[in-house]
Design a protein around this motif. Structure first.
Motif, PDB file in Angstrom:
ATOM      1  N   GLN A 139      23.981  33.126 -53.601  1.00  0.00           N
ATOM      2  CA  GLN A 139      24.364  32.868 -51.937  1.00  0.00           C
ATOM      3  C   GLN A 139      25.894  33.547 -51.750  1.00  0.00           C
ATOM      4  O   GLN A 139      26.173  33.828 -50.824  1.00  0.00           O
ATOM      5  N   ASN A 140      26.379  33.285 -52.963  1.00  0.00           N
ATOM      6  CA  ASN A 140      27.984  33.859 -52.628  1.00  0.00           C
ATOM      7  C   ASN A 140      28.218  35.240 -53.062  1.00  0.00           C
ATOM      8  O   ASN A 140      29.239  35.744 -52.835  1.00  0.00           O
ATOM      9  N   ALA A 141      27.111  35.989 -52.821  1.00  0.00           N
ATOM     10  CA  ALA A 141      27.291  37.503 -53.104  1.00  0.00           C
ATOM     11  C   ALA A 141      28.084  38.018 -51.882  1.00  0.00           C
ATOM     12  O   ALA A 141      27.735  37.671 -50.650  1.00  0.00           O
ATOM     13  N   SER A 142      28.812  39.082 -52.026  1.00  0.00           N
ATOM     14  CA  SER A 142      29.506  39.467 -50.674  1.00  0.00           C
ATOM     15  C   SER A 142      28.650  40.305 -50.039  1.00  0.00           C
ATOM     16  O   SER A 142      27.534  40.906 -50.390  1.00  0.00           O
ATOM     17  N   ALA A 143      28.884  40.586 -48.529  1.00  0.00           N
ATOM     18  CA  ALA A 143      28.041  41.251 -47.711  1.00  0.00           C
ATOM     19  C   ALA A 143      27.845  42.596 -48.310  1.00  0.00           C
ATOM     20  O   ALA A 143      26.790  43.145 -48.105  1.00  0.00           O
ATOM     21  N   ALA A 144      29.057  43.292 -48.894  1.00  0.00           N
ATOM     22  CA  ALA A 144      28.998  44.503 -49.434  1.00  0.00           C
ATOM     23  C   ALA A 144      27.801  44.773 -50.518  1.00  0.00           C
ATOM     24  O   ALA A 144      27.159  45.555 -50.615  1.00  0.00           O
ATOM     25  N   GLU A 145      27.920  43.856 -51.397  1.00  0.00           N
ATOM     26  CA  GLU A 145      27.035  43.851 -52.553  1.00  0.00           C
ATOM     27  C   GLU A 145      25.548  43.724 -52.031  1.00  0.00           C
ATOM     28  O   GLU A 145      24.880  44.509 -52.511  1.00  0.00           O
ATOM     29  N   VAL A 146      25.198  42.921 -51.088  1.00  0.00           N
ATOM     30  CA  VAL A 146      23.887  42.729 -50.618  1.00  0.00           C
ATOM     31  C   VAL A 146      23.506  44.071 -49.859  1.00  0.00           C
ATOM     32  O   VAL A 146      22.565  44.511 -50.069  1.00  0.00           O
ATOM     33  N   GLU A 147      24.272  44.616 -49.015  1.00  0.00           N
ATOM     34  CA  GLU A 147      24.143  45.716 -48.623  1.00  0.00           C
ATOM     35  C   GLU A 147      23.751  46.914 -49.321  1.00  0.00           C
ATOM     36  O   GLU A 147      22.881  47.855 -49.199  1.00  0.00           O
ATOM     37  N   ALA A 148      24.615  47.067 -50.444  1.00  0.00           N
ATOM     38  CA  ALA A 148      24.380  48.125 -51.461  1.00  0.00           C
ATOM     39  C   ALA A 148      22.856  47.991 -52.177  1.00  0.00           C
ATOM     40  O   ALA A 148      22.340  48.830 -52.391  1.00  0.00           O
ATOM     41  N   ALA A 149      22.648  46.736 -52.398  1.00  0.00           N
ATOM     42  CA  ALA A 149      21.375  46.345 -53.197  1.00  0.00           C
ATOM     43  C   ALA A 149      20.216  46.777 -52.019  1.00  0.00           C
ATOM     44  O   ALA A 149      19.122  47.386 -52.366  1.00  0.00           O
ATOM     45  N   ARG A 150      20.423  46.354 -50.622  1.00  0.00           N
ATOM     46  CA  ARG A 150      19.467  46.769 -49.843  1.00  0.00           C
ATOM     47  C   ARG A 150      19.214  48.320 -49.657  1.00  0.00           C
ATOM     48  O   ARG A 150      18.058  48.709 -49.614  1.00  0.00           O
ATOM     49  N   ARG A 151      20.321  49.104 -49.824  1.00  0.00           N
ATOM     50  CA  ARG A 151      20.101  50.388 -49.733  1.00  0.00           C
ATOM     51  C   ARG A 151      19.505  51.106 -51.084  1.00  0.00           C
ATOM     52  O   ARG A 151      18.771  51.793 -51.117  1.00  0.00           O
ATOM     53  N   TYR A 152      19.787  50.257 -52.095  1.00  0.00           N
ATOM     54  CA  TYR A 152      19.276  50.657 -53.540  1.00  0.00           C
ATOM     55  C   TYR A 152      17.664  50.524 -53.461  1.00  0.00           C
ATOM     56  O   TYR A 152      16.762  51.354 -53.827  1.00  0.00           O
ATOM     57  N   LEU A 153      17.363  49.363 -52.794  1.00  0.00           N
ATOM     58  CA  LEU A 153      15.920  49.071 -52.594  1.00  0.00           C
ATOM     59  C   LEU A 153      15.191  49.892 -51.538  1.00  0.00           C
ATOM     60  O   LEU A 153      13.973  49.505 -51.445  1.00  0.00           O
ATOM     61  N   GLY A 154      15.932  50.695 -50.805  1.00  0.00           N
ATOM     62  CA  GLY A 154      15.430  51.166 -49.603  1.00  0.00           C
ATOM     63  C   GLY A 154      15.148  50.377 -48.350  1.00  0.00           C
ATOM     64  O   GLY A 154      14.282  50.568 -47.751  1.00  0.00           O
ATOM     65  N   LEU A 155      15.667  49.169 -48.325  1.00  0.00           N
ATOM     66  CA  LEU A 155      15.295  48.500 -47.322  1.00  0.00           C
ATOM     67  C   LEU A 155      16.283  48.620 -45.989  1.00  0.00           C
ATOM     68  O   LEU A 155      16.089  47.786 -45.082  1.00  0.00           O
ATOM     69  N   ASP A 156      17.307  49.475 -46.148  1.00  0.00           N
ATOM     70  CA  ASP A 156      18.028  49.611 -44.828  1.00  0.00           C
ATOM     71  C   ASP A 156      17.279  50.907 -44.110  1.00  0.00           C
ATOM     72  O   ASP A 156      17.695  50.869 -42.957  1.00  0.00           O
ATOM     73  N   LEU A 157      16.146  51.440 -44.620  1.00  0.00           N
ATOM     74  CA  LEU A 157      15.492  52.475 -43.863  1.00  0.00           C
ATOM     75  C   LEU A 157      14.417  51.526 -42.659  1.00  0.00           C
ATOM     76  O   LEU A 157      14.374  50.409 -42.719  1.00  0.00           O
ATOM     77  N   PRO A 158      14.364  52.468 -41.671  1.00  0.00           N
ATOM     78  CA  PRO A 158      13.361  51.810 -40.716  1.00  0.00           C
ATOM     79  C   PRO A 158      11.951  51.341 -41.306  1.00  0.00           C
ATOM     80  O   PRO A 158      11.797  51.962 -42.231  1.00  0.00           O
ATOM     81  N   LEU A 159      11.584  50.456 -40.489  1.00  0.00           N
ATOM     82  CA  LEU A 159      10.271  49.668 -41.082  1.00  0.00           C
ATOM     83  C   LEU A 159       9.294  50.784 -41.438  1.00  0.00           C
ATOM     84  O   LEU A 159       8.493  50.950 -42.599  1.00  0.00           O
ATOM     85  N   TYR A 160       8.836  51.666 -40.473  1.00  0.00           N
ATOM     86  CA  TYR A 160       7.910  52.451 -40.499  1.00  0.00           C
ATOM     87  C   TYR A 160       8.041  53.407 -41.682  1.00  0.00           C
ATOM     88  O   TYR A 160       7.302  54.024 -42.552  1.00  0.00           O
ATOM     89  N   GLN A 161       9.405  54.027 -42.109  1.00  0.00           N
ATOM     90  CA  GLN A 161       9.696  54.642 -43.215  1.00  0.00           C
ATOM     91  C   GLN A 161       9.464  53.810 -44.435  1.00  0.00           C
ATOM     92  O   GLN A 161       8.961  54.603 -45.293  1.00  0.00           O
ATOM     93  N   GLN A 162       9.907  52.774 -44.593  1.00  0.00           N
ATOM     94  CA  GLN A 162       9.472  51.939 -45.719  1.00  0.00           C
ATOM     95  C   GLN A 162       7.930  52.134 -45.907  1.00  0.00           C
ATOM     96  O   GLN A 162       7.864  52.073 -47.037  1.00  0.00           O
TER      97      GLN A 162
ATOM     98  N   SER B 250      -1.742  47.830 -46.890  1.00  0.00           N
ATOM     99  CA  SER B 250      -0.778  47.627 -45.704  1.00  0.00           C
ATOM    100  C   SER B 250      -0.588  46.284 -45.366  1.00  0.00           C
ATOM    101  O   SER B 250       0.609  45.928 -44.856  1.00  0.00           O
ATOM    102  N   MET B 251      -1.652  45.355 -45.510  1.00  0.00           N
ATOM    103  CA  MET B 251      -1.566  43.796 -45.316  1.00  0.00           C
ATOM    104  C   MET B 251      -0.423  43.187 -46.424  1.00  0.00           C
ATOM    105  O   MET B 251       0.626  42.763 -45.712  1.00  0.00           O
ATOM    106  N   VAL B 252      -0.471  43.674 -47.430  1.00  0.00           N
ATOM    107  CA  VAL B 252       0.607  43.289 -48.436  1.00  0.00           C
ATOM    108  C   VAL B 252       1.921  43.742 -48.141  1.00  0.00           C
ATOM    109  O   VAL B 252       2.834  42.981 -48.114  1.00  0.00           O
ATOM    110  N   PHE B 253       1.916  44.805 -47.626  1.00  0.00           N
ATOM    111  CA  PHE B 253       3.414  45.599 -47.278  1.00  0.00           C
ATOM    112  C   PHE B 253       3.886  44.650 -46.184  1.00  0.00           C
ATOM    113  O   PHE B 253       4.978  44.055 -46.335  1.00  0.00           O
ATOM    114  N   PHE B 254       2.930  44.567 -45.073  1.00  0.00           N
ATOM    115  CA  PHE B 254       3.540  43.783 -44.067  1.00  0.00           C
ATOM    116  C   PHE B 254       3.839  42.131 -44.372  1.00  0.00           C
ATOM    117  O   PHE B 254       5.091  41.747 -43.980  1.00  0.00           O
ATOM    118  N   ALA B 255       3.275  41.527 -45.040  1.00  0.00           N
ATOM    119  CA  ALA B 255       3.362  40.070 -45.613  1.00  0.00           C
ATOM    120  C   ALA B 255       4.762  40.138 -46.353  1.00  0.00           C
ATOM    121  O   ALA B 255       5.500  39.191 -46.354  1.00  0.00           O
TER     122      ALA B 255
END
Lengths: 331, 327, 306
Positions: free
Chosen positions: B40-63, B21-26
């Protein structure tokens, strides 16, 4: 006066603490004799050198403390002059020792059996393990340990204080030594157990003809069973003699003070009389008679150390102004 | 014994879950891995796709639940760099680290214990004072500095031993080991020694202090009064009592050694889990970092349990049931 | 004895007769090793403070650096005419100047960390000891958990997540070390609690926080100073390790650890000085702190043991 020859004679024993080149004397000219089967009580306050005397006899002094001069003659051989190996053959075999605190004197990580068997084998190389265990069990039974076979398998912490001290005594008696030195062996125990152990131990010694040196700060305890008594003060024997005489007619002012400060021995109706002041610390012992600053009989003559000299038929005291009357026995 | 183990396992699980849990939050709350992973110069869409791929777009508790759920299945995510399950990548590197850690512990015990005993038995000799002075250096100097000095002296200047790598290995049970070949041993010696110096110094100091303490005990005097030979007093009466705390120390320092091997592995290019951790930190490969932490915590808990068991075996006064309530 | 109870005598913690401070200092310096360490450490501190005035170059002034000057051996002259006494590093910085500036960071960052760890640890320890019960159990579980985790690993992971920086390093080190102080204070406070003067103070209905800070804290100060000094040494060492790995001080403001790391690639090429000189300085710092800390323990021990 047809007494047997003494088995242990300590004569003019001087022990010092060496620090660098300076030597601080801790025991001075300690002399006494022990006859076979006799019980000798050595009494003194803490720091008077009584435990150190025991260590010196056993050859257990650790540097920087060492014997400077004097002799410890056991059966005619001077232990102080023997090499370590020869002394080791005598230790635990012909002279054994019991320490004050049974919680400290048994190794906490070894079974009772291991500690007894190693003691047997150390002086009896031919003894088989099985025979040694059998002897250990018998020894425990002799000193009144119930279920001895089971106790052999136990670790020290699984036994009560009284049981542990019985084990130490059994270890000391394993080789039927000629002398046992007991350094306050009952002080750390409950009063009821104290009496039991004291009784059993003195009886066993009398039965086996073992001489016993019993070191204690408790004069009233010693007076109940000792044959003779040595009083020590600041590293010196200042009075010695048969128990009855020393208790009944103490010659040295310190011995007398010691007796009068014990409530049970003070005369009825009178307050106990504490000795004023404190015993000197090691290295700060006054010149001449060390008791002089606390003594109401002191005179200029006491600036020189009084020798231990005979004051009555068997009694000696180191004092220029000894008492010569008996203590008043309560009417 | 069984109840002790059961209790210990439950505690271990609790510790591992708490760490997770600690590691997760940290790790997952501070900063955004997608930001760090992409330039730095990746487009917003690319970053968004990456976030979705990594599951980072989900709410925190779900992550969090995804993370903990994965943990229970032994799934700690895929390494961004290697594209393989993170745990697998680390487990593959772990034997090298364990080999290095154990080699250094063995070295430390072999050197520290006898020297500590010697210093405890002869505290006043010049030789003991010299040994103590060196051990003072040993506990003071940072491990990486010791590593550099040793490497400079033996590998660069004297050219006696290699500067890095594992050398030839022999594969046993599907795992390559360096200590089974001469060349591998030559490669192992310097990193193990540089890790061992600190530990050996600690063991030495503890052994010396313990020996001096035990020698003062009444039971040693009583053993002498019984007429026991000095050799037996030393090996049976003294050593056993000195050993009990030293065993604990060795166990605990094994954990420290694994941690410090991160540094040593980096200096000597030892391809273990520690070097992997550092490389992964530089490469922002978070799953590896997380997996390493979880594995490290598990190993530490195992070591502690093991140390308690050994301690109880040495000292009969310790009962296993009560062993954990003390601290 | 009860009739004689004097509140002032009972509520005051046992106060050993005060000696003049210079006597304590003389006592401290009686050990020759400690005296030498104290002298060297004093010089080191003064060098660190005086760095901006005595350093030949300002290593933070990027304009004054020239990459052409990188890796010069000791004693070489620079393009602008100065002499590099200890040579230059990989960035073309005068090594002596970089070391003098780095020294300050290597000392100050760990010092700040220990101070923070001390304040946090003492507070947690006192709260745990005084409140007892569940809060105590919870806090001490946290401390145990923390102590079971090697400080290197903890600080490393924190910095791996947060990125390098002086402030971040300070906090990471403080996080790695506070538990030691909490354990110490809690243990000491618990044993002090049993003592008669605290019992007496409680009987007199002196408020809890006052008992904690006025009566118990002064009695655990000696061990705190000793442990604090030794932890400072450990912290300097750890900060150097983290900076060596590139996770501690930022590239623009290198501490000694980072200077050593910068030189590592040169060692193989025989250009040893870039690592060795900062290394020797670091070694001296840690050794001095440890020797002084040990001596401090020797000097303070009899008083807090009695």
């Amino acid at each position: 006066m047809s007494e047997p020859d003494p088995i242990l004679v300590v004569s003019d024993l001087n022990v010092s603490l060496a620090s660098g080149k300076r030597m601080t004397p801790i025991l001075r000219e300690v002399s006494f004799a022990l006859r076979p089967g006799e019980i000798l009580g050595i009494v003194g306050e803490s720091g008077s050198g009584k435990s150190l005397t025991a260590s010196a006899i056993m050859g257990l002094l650790e540097p920087p403390v060492r014997i400077v001069s004097g002799a410890v003659a056991f059966k005619g051989r001077d232990l102080a002059a023997l090499d370590e190996k020869a002394v080791r053959a005598i230790r635990g075999n012909e002279i054994a020792m019991v320490f004050q605190d049974p919680a400290m004197s048994l190794n906490p990580l070894l079974r009772i059996e291991t500690q007894m068997v190693e003691s047997i084998v150390a002086h009896d190389r031919g003894c088989s393990r099985h025979a040694a265990r059998e002897r250990a069990r018998a020894a425990l039974e002799t000193v009144g340990v119930p279920a001895a076979a089971k106790r052999l398998r136990a670790y020290p912490h699984e036994l009560s204080g009284g049981m542990r001290q019985r084990v130490s005594i059994a270890i000391a008696m394993l080789h039927s030594p000629a002398v046992i030195i007991a350094d306050e062996p009952t002080t750390a125990l409950d009063v009821t157990i104290q009496a039991q152990i004291l009784d059993e131990m003195t009886q066993l010694c009398r039965k086996n003809g073992t001489a016993l040196i019993w070191i204690s700060h408790d004069l009233s305890l010693l007076s109940s069973f000792a044959d003779r008594i040595c009083v020590m003060y600041a590293g010196r024997v200042i009075e010695s003699g048969p128990c009855g005489e020393v208790i009944g007619a103490p010659r040295h002012p310190y011995s007398r003070g010691l007796i009068l400060s014990v409530p049970a021995m003070a005369r009825a109706g009178k307050d106990i009389e504490p000795i004023p002041g404190y015993p000197p610390r090691v290295g700060m012992v006054p010149s001449g008679c060390a008791f002089r600053p606390r003594c109401h009989r002191a005179s200029p003559a006491c600036a020189v150390q009084p020798p231990l000299q005979t004051v009555a038929s068997q009694q000696s005291a180191a004092c220029f102004h000894p008492f010569d009357d008996k203590l008043q026995v309560p009417a | 014994m069984i109840s002790f183990l059961a209790k210990r396992i439950m505690q271990a699980v609790a510790v591992v879950l708490a760490t997770a849990s600690m590691v997760f939050f940290a790790v997952f709350i501070i900063g955004d891995p997608a930001q760090l992973l992409y330039s730095q110069n990746a487009s917003a869409a690319e970053v968004e796709a990456a976030r979705r791929y990594l599951g980072l777009d989900l709410p925190l508790y779900q992550q969090y639940f995804n993370f903990m759920g994965g943990l229970l299945h032994g799934d700690l995510g895929r390494s961004f760099v290697y594209g393989k399950p993170a745990l697998g990548v680390i487990l593959q590197r772990l034997p090298a680290t364990l080999e290095l850690a154990f080699a250094s512990v063995v070295l430390a015990v072999v050197v520290g214990l006898p020297l500590g005993l010697y210093c405890g038995l002869n505290p006043r000799t010049i030789r003991s004072r010299l040994i103590m002075a060196v051990s003072a250096l040993g506990v003071s100097l940072p491990t990486f500095w010791i590593g550099i000095i040793i490497m400079l002296a033996f590998a660069v200047n004297l050219r006696l031993l290699p500067t890095g790598g594992r050398g030839n290995t022999l594969t046993v049970l599907g795992v390559p080991w360096s200590f089974l070949t001469i060349d591998g041993l030559r490669h192992l010696l310097l990193p193990a020694a540089s890790l061992a110096l600190w530990q050996a110094s600690l063991i030495l100091r503890l052994t010396r202090a313990g020996t001096e303490e035990v020698l003062r005990q009444d039971y040693v005097r009583f053993a002498r009064a019984k007429g026991i030979a000095p050799g037996r007093i030393l090996w049976v009466h003294v050593l056993k009592n000195v050993l009990a705390p030293v065993v604990t120390m060795v166990g605990l320092s094994l954990g420290g050694t694994i941690a410090f091997s991160i540094v040593t592995e980096s200096i000597f290019s030892w391809p273990g889990a520690g070097k992997l951790l550092i490389d992964s930190i530089y490469a922002f490969d978070r799953p590896i970092v997380v997996a390493y932490l979880m594995l490290a915590v598990t190993i530490f808990v195992l070591i502690n349990t093991f140390v308690d068991l050994i301690y109880a075996a040495i000292d009969p006064r310790v009962t296993l049931g009560a062993a954990d309530s003390g601290s | 004895m009860i009739e004689q109870t004097d509140t002032a005598a009972l509520t005051l913690p046992p106060n050993p007769a005060r000696r003049p401070v210079y006597e304590d200092l003389l006592d401290f310096l009686r050990d020759p090793v400690a005296a030498v360490a104290a002298f060297v450490f004093l010089v080191i501190i003064m060098l660190a403070i005086a760095a901006p005035w005595i350093a030949p170059q300002n290593p933070y002034d990027l304009a004054s650096l020239n990459i052409l000057n990188s890796g010069l051996p000791p004693g070489s002259s620079s393009l602008t005419g100065g002499v590099y006494l200890l040579g230059t590093d990989s960035q073309g910085r005068d090594l002596l100047s970089a070391m003098l500036y780095g020294l300050g960071i290597s000392l100050a960052v760990p010092f700040a960390s220990v101070l923070i760890a001390l304040v946090v640890g003492v507070t947690v320890g006192l709260v745990a000891a005084y409140s007892g019960g569940r809060l105590d159990t919870l806090l001490m579980r946290l401390v145990d958990f923390q102590l079971g985790f090697p400080p290197v690993l903890l600080a490393l992971v924190i910095l791996a997540v947060s990125g390098p920086g002086l402030g971040k390093t300070t906090l990471a080190l403080a996080t790695a070390y506070w538990a030691v102080f909490a354990r110490l204070v809690r243990g000491a406070a618990q044993s002090e609690r049993q003592k008669e003067y605290v019992v007496a103070a409680r009987c007199l209905a002196i408020p809890a926080h006052r008992i904690m800070f006025r009566h118990i804290l002064p009695n655990v100060i000696s061990p705190l100073i000793v442990v604090g000094a030794l932890e400072w040494g450990a912290c300097v060492s750890l900060e150097a390790t983290l900076s060596f790995l590139g996770l501690g001080s930022p590239i623009t403001r290198p501490s000694l650890g980072m200077l050593i790391a910068n030189g590592l690639s040169y060692i193989m090429a025989g250009r040893y000085w870039v690592s060795i000189y900062p290394g020797i300085l670091l070694m001296s710092v840690v050794l001095c702190i440890n020797i002084l800390g040990d001596r401090l323990r020797e000097c303070l021990n009899p008083r807090f043991k009695a």
